[in-house]
Design a protein around this motif. Structure first.
Motif, PDB file in Angstrom:
ATOM      1  N   MET A 117       0.853  -1.299  -0.067  1.00  0.00           N
ATOM      2  CA  MET A 117       0.041  -0.165  -0.041  1.00  0.00           C
ATOM      3  C   MET A 117       0.924   1.308  -0.087  1.00  0.00           C
ATOM      4  SD  MET A 117      -3.043  -0.946   0.076  1.00  0.00           S
ATOM      5  CE  MET A 117      -3.881  -2.419   0.127  1.00  0.00           C
ATOM      6  N   LEU A 118       1.619   1.472  -0.956  1.00  0.00           N
ATOM      7  CA  LEU A 118       2.519   2.599  -1.271  1.00  0.00           C
ATOM      8  C   LEU A 118       2.299   3.375  -2.310  1.00  0.00           C
ATOM      9  CD1 LEU A 118       5.714   0.627  -0.237  1.00  0.00           C
ATOM     10  CD2 LEU A 118       4.440   2.274   1.389  1.00  0.00           C
ATOM     11  N   VAL A 119       2.612   4.666  -2.448  1.00  0.00           N
ATOM     12  CA  VAL A 119       2.505   5.398  -3.542  1.00  0.00           C
ATOM     13  C   VAL A 119       3.806   5.529  -4.148  1.00  0.00           C
ATOM     14  CG1 VAL A 119       1.851   7.581  -4.493  1.00  0.00           C
ATOM     15  CG2 VAL A 119       0.625   6.612  -2.319  1.00  0.00           C
ATOM     16  N   LEU A 129       6.001   8.895  -4.793  1.00  0.00           N
ATOM     17  CA  LEU A 129       6.303   9.457  -3.486  1.00  0.00           C
ATOM     18  C   LEU A 129       7.454   9.065  -2.908  1.00  0.00           C
ATOM     19  CD1 LEU A 129       2.693  10.403  -2.072  1.00  0.00           C
ATOM     20  CD2 LEU A 129       3.885  11.615  -3.493  1.00  0.00           C
ATOM     21  N   LEU A 152       1.818   9.874   5.295  1.00  0.00           N
ATOM     22  CA  LEU A 152       0.598  10.103   4.393  1.00  0.00           C
ATOM     23  C   LEU A 152      -1.047   9.953   5.389  1.00  0.00           C
ATOM     24  CD1 LEU A 152      -0.142  10.637   1.391  1.00  0.00           C
ATOM     25  CD2 LEU A 152      -0.711   8.227   1.115  1.00  0.00           C
ATOM     26  N   GLU A 177      -0.173  14.391   7.734  1.00  0.00           N
ATOM     27  CA  GLU A 177       0.973  14.952   7.475  1.00  0.00           C
ATOM     28  C   GLU A 177       1.309  16.059   8.373  1.00  0.00           C
ATOM     29  OE1 GLU A 177      -1.784  15.034   5.800  1.00  0.00           O
ATOM     30  OE2 GLU A 177      -1.753  13.500   4.091  1.00  0.00           O
ATOM     31  N   GLY A 216       0.684  26.005   7.467  1.00  0.00           N
ATOM     32  CA  GLY A 216      -0.316  25.601   6.326  1.00  0.00           C
ATOM     33  C   GLY A 216       0.372  24.737   5.173  1.00  0.00           C
ATOM     34  N   LEU A 217       1.550  24.673   5.133  1.00  0.00           N
ATOM     35  CA  LEU A 217       2.001  23.841   4.037  1.00  0.00           C
ATOM     36  C   LEU A 217       2.601  22.627   4.547  1.00  0.00           C
ATOM     37  CD1 LEU A 217       3.979  26.495   1.758  1.00  0.00           C
ATOM     38  CD2 LEU A 217       1.634  25.486   1.495  1.00  0.00           C
ATOM     39  N   PHE A 218       2.742  21.362   3.682  1.00  0.00           N
ATOM     40  CA  PHE A 218       3.441  20.450   4.011  1.00  0.00           C
ATOM     41  C   PHE A 218       4.848  20.446   4.387  1.00  0.00           C
ATOM     42  CE2 PHE A 218       5.598  16.443   2.603  1.00  0.00           C
ATOM     43  CZ  PHE A 218       5.268  15.604   3.607  1.00  0.00           C
ATOM     44  N   THR A 245       1.231  21.191  -0.304  1.00  0.00           N
ATOM     45  CA  THR A 245       0.451  21.413   0.675  1.00  0.00           C
ATOM     46  C   THR A 245       0.211  19.711   1.058  1.00  0.00           C
ATOM     47  OG1 THR A 245      -1.435  21.101  -0.822  1.00  0.00           O
ATOM     48  CG2 THR A 245      -0.648  23.313  -0.029  1.00  0.00           C
ATOM     49  N   PRO A 246      -0.539  19.552   2.179  1.00  0.00           N
ATOM     50  CA  PRO A 246      -1.021  18.480   2.631  1.00  0.00           C
ATOM     51  C   PRO A 246      -2.117  17.815   1.811  1.00  0.00           C
ATOM     52  CG  PRO A 246      -0.774  19.696   4.629  1.00  0.00           C
ATOM     53  CD  PRO A 246      -0.484  20.275   3.425  1.00  0.00           C
ATOM     54  N   LEU A 249      -0.412  16.356  -1.493  1.00  0.00           N
ATOM     55  CA  LEU A 249       0.265  14.985  -1.201  1.00  0.00           C
ATOM     56  C   LEU A 249      -0.912  13.966  -1.485  1.00  0.00           C
ATOM     57  CD1 LEU A 249       2.827  13.966  -0.498  1.00  0.00           C
ATOM     58  CD2 LEU A 249       2.128  13.879   2.078  1.00  0.00           C
ATOM     59  N   ARG A 250      -2.193  14.298  -0.593  1.00  0.00           N
ATOM     60  CA  ARG A 250      -3.210  13.444  -0.690  1.00  0.00           C
ATOM     61  C   ARG A 250      -3.786  13.132  -2.201  1.00  0.00           C
ATOM     62  NH1 ARG A 250      -6.656  14.210   5.214  1.00  0.00           N
ATOM     63  NH2 ARG A 250      -4.640  14.214   6.427  1.00  0.00           N
ATOM     64  N   ARG A 254      -2.243  13.551  -4.926  1.00  0.00           N
ATOM     65  CA  ARG A 254      -1.345  12.691  -5.552  1.00  0.00           C
ATOM     66  C   ARG A 254      -1.423  11.159  -5.028  1.00  0.00           C
ATOM     67  NH1 ARG A 254       4.174  14.820  -5.059  1.00  0.00           N
ATOM     68  NH2 ARG A 254       3.687  15.769  -3.242  1.00  0.00           N
ATOM     69  N   ALA A 255      -1.505  10.925  -3.865  1.00  0.00           N
ATOM     70  CA  ALA A 255      -1.444   9.635  -3.352  1.00  0.00           C
ATOM     71  C   ALA A 255      -2.773   8.979  -3.876  1.00  0.00           C
ATOM     72  CB  ALA A 255      -1.543   9.522  -1.758  1.00  0.00           C
ATOM     73  N   GLU A 286      -2.594   8.091  -7.550  1.00  0.00           N
ATOM     74  CA  GLU A 286      -1.745   7.177  -7.711  1.00  0.00           C
ATOM     75  C   GLU A 286      -1.881   5.652  -7.286  1.00  0.00           C
ATOM     76  OE1 GLU A 286       2.043   8.711  -7.519  1.00  0.00           O
ATOM     77  OE2 GLU A 286       3.074   6.686  -8.008  1.00  0.00           O
ATOM     78  N   ASN A 287      -2.395   5.723  -6.037  1.00  0.00           N
ATOM     79  CA  ASN A 287      -2.579   4.275  -5.532  1.00  0.00           C
ATOM     80  C   ASN A 287      -3.724   4.427  -4.597  1.00  0.00           C
ATOM     81  OD1 ASN A 287      -2.736   1.650  -4.285  1.00  0.00           O
ATOM     82  ND2 ASN A 287      -0.561   1.847  -3.988  1.00  0.00           N
ATOM     83  N   ALA A 321      -3.552   2.624  -1.305  1.00  0.00           N
ATOM     84  CA  ALA A 321      -2.753   2.876  -0.190  1.00  0.00           C
ATOM     85  C   ALA A 321      -3.195   4.130   0.560  1.00  0.00           C
ATOM     86  CB  ALA A 321      -1.513   3.379  -0.950  1.00  0.00           C
ATOM     87  N   ALA A 322      -3.943   5.066   0.005  1.00  0.00           N
ATOM     88  CA  ALA A 322      -4.435   6.162   0.690  1.00  0.00           C
ATOM     89  C   ALA A 322      -5.551   5.808   1.489  1.00  0.00           C
ATOM     90  CB  ALA A 322      -5.136   7.189  -0.523  1.00  0.00           C
TER      91      ALA A 322
END
Lengths: 519, 317
Positions: A91-93, A96, A104, A107, A112-114, B174-175, B178-179, B181-182, B185-186, B189-190
């Motif tokens: 279960m990996l992307v 990333l 994930l 986060e 406010g940013l990652f 941003t978080p 990331l979500r 994209r996750a 893609e999968n 996984a998310a």
């Protein structure tokens, strides 16, 4: 001292199609133990673990965590309760980084940013704490399977897992990676974590686990200390009868050459390395030539070259005197080739197709199965029914989509097709990987049967017992080369084989050359 | 004649018009980029932009307020995308068929509504709709040549360029990005780490709809000052192509959109020359095809047939 950390009591799960997957199952694990859960495919292990991880809801029974009843309705609850699962399919992307995958869903933020910095920090701290070696900034897609699995385990640990479920974790690992994994799992156990280890490989269970629960036909058969039971005990419990661990076979009576591989060299797709380096061998009718070796030492490339799936190699390969390079796969098949691919899902079957369609996929075009411009469905139905019976395929009928079957039964469909095409050369690449003991035994016996009927078999397998039992003569591949050739497979010891596999020893070219001698 | 064409192309006016016609393409390309990253790429942008263009005109005409017009346009376009999500994510309808249906619906629906409101099946000129103003950028407007090219554009044109940066920020910093994209893609996984996949996909569609709607609003309230039947004219598809050419990377997508904008502007210039207009009007579409072919053949690996099949099978199967 043995505190029960989790127990599942009287779990019953009936699927909507009426299939009873679990019937009054009791299962409990202690703190700080590695607990094996074994059983044939379809015995109910996966269902039980899905119930535990909140993927499936049980119809009856309850789950106690530290003595208190909990309701695990979905995986999020499971994760919050400290239960982590490492799935067989990761279960990996892929695109990333390790750190991004690690955090994930939770986060870390900065303004406010990652915050990548903090993600890396979290990853590295966890890696240090649990003695894992990971590169937090590497991309998942660049990592080996073994590394990916580590990331999966670490991902569960970062989320606070105290109970780890590992679903056949070693199926994808090389022996070295398996060893590493075992060391890490033992470390985790010593720190008080609980590991539930699902496996088909009994030798791994006895090596790694403290206790074992055996499941059969949806029930638990018993719990035992691993040190008190032998592998044959476990195996008997699993399938309810003695497995013949030794295949009965007579001496081979080799005939004409059906496969002649001469000096085949192939460059690796990903690096400048040679995936195959001057391989020469031949297979005669009526014999099984086994190829042992750690996976990734050229076996895949060799089998793809022989079966015509990859024609970019130097040297020559002939099947029954026909050069595979200038001919299509269909021509090779009509010339006597049968092929069991190691990648069943991609090359072995058409998932959405029915069992029947999969069975005739290599012969539907033949006049035998035509009636004018149409398919002769009556004849095809008859063939499918006959093969389903002969190969003991457990299914609802010939029209059932093949993807609904268990891995073992899927492989039986593949085998039913490949073993009845009247072939003179069978390339069997990992024919029993990931399937249950009963189906494996069936397929192995069939291979011997076909050999006795005069087919030549090239058997590639990472399962040492399998190659040693089945093969008449044996090759060891290491680093794209043939490291050893044993004319009589029965006279080889595992230790000896291991040394050749790991490249500690290599035979002299003279001795190896005998495998290609066309005497 | 050739000299005329060349001098028309190598002029500040031409460069200015490239930027002008790139704007809707860029909006759409960025919307497609976000959706592609989030695994909800679809072909309904055409309908989304058309609806936004129409609603913007109507909203501004009846309220006589530019902001209300903008909101109405955004609501219309986002509405189409939300429908897309409902059909595709909730009802599990096929994404291509749903896209075609929504585009057809938008095309017919806007004409229908136009007829009711204006008694005209082609143009909204009878409505007193508003438009976004052009703005001059201080300092830059005084620079020779450059000032003529970069200054004096519609305010939405500057917003579209700003969006390149904002989309980059959203997707990579941003978080939520990331979500997205996750999930794209999968998804399993998310969801295995507790991310609500359906909700994330709806969010992605919402953002995509918002950006594409800006492009639609620009069409009828900036590029032109009225709504015309099927006025988006394939830009919703060219935007997807630009995103594809840019490999879903913001900067590369920007450049790809400029390339298609150039083709578009070229076709506009040549139409004033003595060349058959049908051939000229085909230029943007031919450029799209050429762009996609060039892209595909440059990324296609040497191996073909079975090996390619293998790559398409997800990891772990």
């Amino acid at each position: 001292m043995d505190t029960v950390v989790l127990s599942m009591e009287n779990i019953t799960k009936v699927y909507s199609n009426g299939f009873v997957a679990n019937k009054n199952v009791n299962f409990s694990v202690n703190e700080g133990e590695i607990h094996a859960l074994v059983g044939e495919n379809g015995a109910g292990k996966s269902t039980l673990m899905k119930v535990l991880f909140g993927v499936e809801k049980p119809d009856e029974g309850h789950i106690l965590l530290h003595g208190k009843e909990i309701h695990i309705d979905n995986p999020i609850v499971a994760i919050k309760s400290g239960i982590g699962m490492v799935h067989q399919h990761f279960m990996l992307v892929p695109s990333l980084t390790v750190a991004e995958n690690m955090v994930l869903g939770m986060e870390p933020k900065k303004k406010g940013l990652f915050s990548m910095e903090q993600a890396v920090k979290i990853t590295e701290e966890a890696a240090t704490k649990f003695h894992f070696q990971v590169d937090a900034t590497a991309r998942i897609e660049d990592l080996s399977v073994g590394k990916k699995q580590k990331i999966e385990i670490l991902k569960a640990l970062v989320r606070g897992a105290r109970i780890l479920i590992l679903d056949e974790p070693t199926a994808v690992l090389t022996p070295q990676e398996t060893k590493e994994l075992f060391v890490e799992l033992k470390n985790l156990r010593d720190e008080g974590l609980t590991v539930i280890f699902i496996s088909h490989k009994l030798n791994e269970v006895t090596e790694l686990c403290d206790r074992i629960t055996v499941m059969r036909a949806g029930r638990t058969i018993g719990v035992q200390e691993v040190r008190n039971v032998s592998e044959s005990d476990i195996s008997r419990k699993m399938i309810g009868r003695d497995v013949q661990l030794n295949i009965q076979k007579s001496r081979a009576k080799p005939g004409d050459i059906v496969l002649n591989v001469k000096n085949v060299t192939k460059y690796s797709r990903t690096s400048a390395k040679k995936a195959l380096d001057g391989i020469s061998l031949r297979v005669r009718r009526g014999e099984i030539l086994g190829i042992a070796g750690v996976e990734g030492n050229g076996q895949t490339e060799l089998s793809e070259s022989i079966t015509g799936m990859d024609k970019e190699f130097e040297g020559s390969i002939q099947i029954g005197g026909m050069d595979v390079k200038n001919h299509s796969i269909r021509q090779a098949r009509e010339h006597g080739l049968a092929h069991i691919s190691e990648d069943r899902i991609t090359y072995g079957i058409v998932g959405d197709g029915s069992i029947e369609e999969n069975i005739i996929s290599d012969r539907y075009y033949k006049p035998d199965f035509q009636k004018g411009p149409l398919l002769d469905l009556r004849k095809i139905d008859k063939l499918a029914d006959e093969l389903i019976g002969r190969f003991d395929i457990k299914c609802d009928g010939r029209d059932q989509p093949i993807k609904m079957l268990s891995g073992g039964n899927m492989q039986k469909v593949v085998v039913a097709r490949e073993f009845t095409s009247g072939s003179s050369l069978i390339v069997a690449n990992q024919p029993t990987r990931g399937i249950d003991v009963g189906a494996s035994e069936f397929i192995r016996n069939k291979l011997v049967e076909l050999r006795d009927q005069g087919a030549g078999v090239l058997l590639i397998s990472a399962d040492l017992n399998e190659v040693m039992e089945l093969s008449d003569s044996l090759i060891v591949m290491s680093d794209g080369k043939i490291a050893a050739y044993f004319e009589d497979a029965a006279a080889v010891s595992t230790d000896e084989l291991g040394e050749y596999m790991l490249g500690i020893r290599t035979m002299t070219p003279d001795k190896i050359r005998r495998v290609a001698d066309n005497d | 004649m050739n000299n005329n064409i060349l001098s028309a192309i190598f002029s500040a006016e031409f460069a200015y018009s490239v930027i002008r016609v790139t704007t809707p393409l860029l909006f759409c390309a960025l919307a497609a980029l976000v959706c592609n990253r989030g695994g909800v790429l679809n072909i309904a942008f055409e309908g989304c932009m058309l609806t936004a263009a129409f609603c913007g005109v109507v909203g501004s005409a009846y309220s006589q307020n530019l902001f209300v017009g903008l909101l109405a346009g955004l609501a219309g376009g986002i509405g189409i995308m939300m429908l897309m999500g409902y059909f595709n994510l909730i009802l599990n309808a096929n994404v291509v068929l749903t896209g075609i249906a929504l585009n057809t619906f938008a095309s017919g629906g806007t004409v229908f509504a136009l007829y009711i409101l204006c008694n005209d099946k082609g143009l909204s000129t009878s409505l007193q709709s508003l438009a976004f103003p052009n703005v001059n950028i201080p300092l830059i407007q005084d620079v020779p040549v450059l000032g003529k090219i970069l200054s004096g554009h519609n305010v939405l044109t500057y917003v579209s360029v700003l969006c390149v940066f904002l989309v980059y920020l959203l997707i990579f910093k941003t978080p939520l990005g990331l979500r997205i994209r996750a999930v794209g893609e999968n998804p399993s996984a998310a969801s295995s780490v507790g991310i609500n996949v359906t909700r994330t996909k709806f969010t992605t569609l919402f953002i995509g709809g918002l950006i594409a709607s800006l492009g639609g609003v620009y069409m009828s309230m900036g590029y032109l000052t009225w709504f015309g039947r099927d006025m988006v004219a394939g830009r919703g598809f060219i935007g997807i192509a630009a995103q594809n050419l840019g490999n879903a990377a913001p900067m590369a997508t920007f450049i790809a959109a400029l390339f298609f904008g150039f083709a578009n502007a070229l076709s506009n210039v040549l139409q004033t020359q003595n060349i058959p207009s049908e051939a000229v009007q085909a230029i943007p579409y031919v450029a799209t095809l050429i762009g996609l072919v060039a892209y595909s053949s440059s990324t296609r690996k040497k191996k073909t047939g079975i090996k390619q099949l293998k790559r398409r099978v997800p990891d772990g199967l």
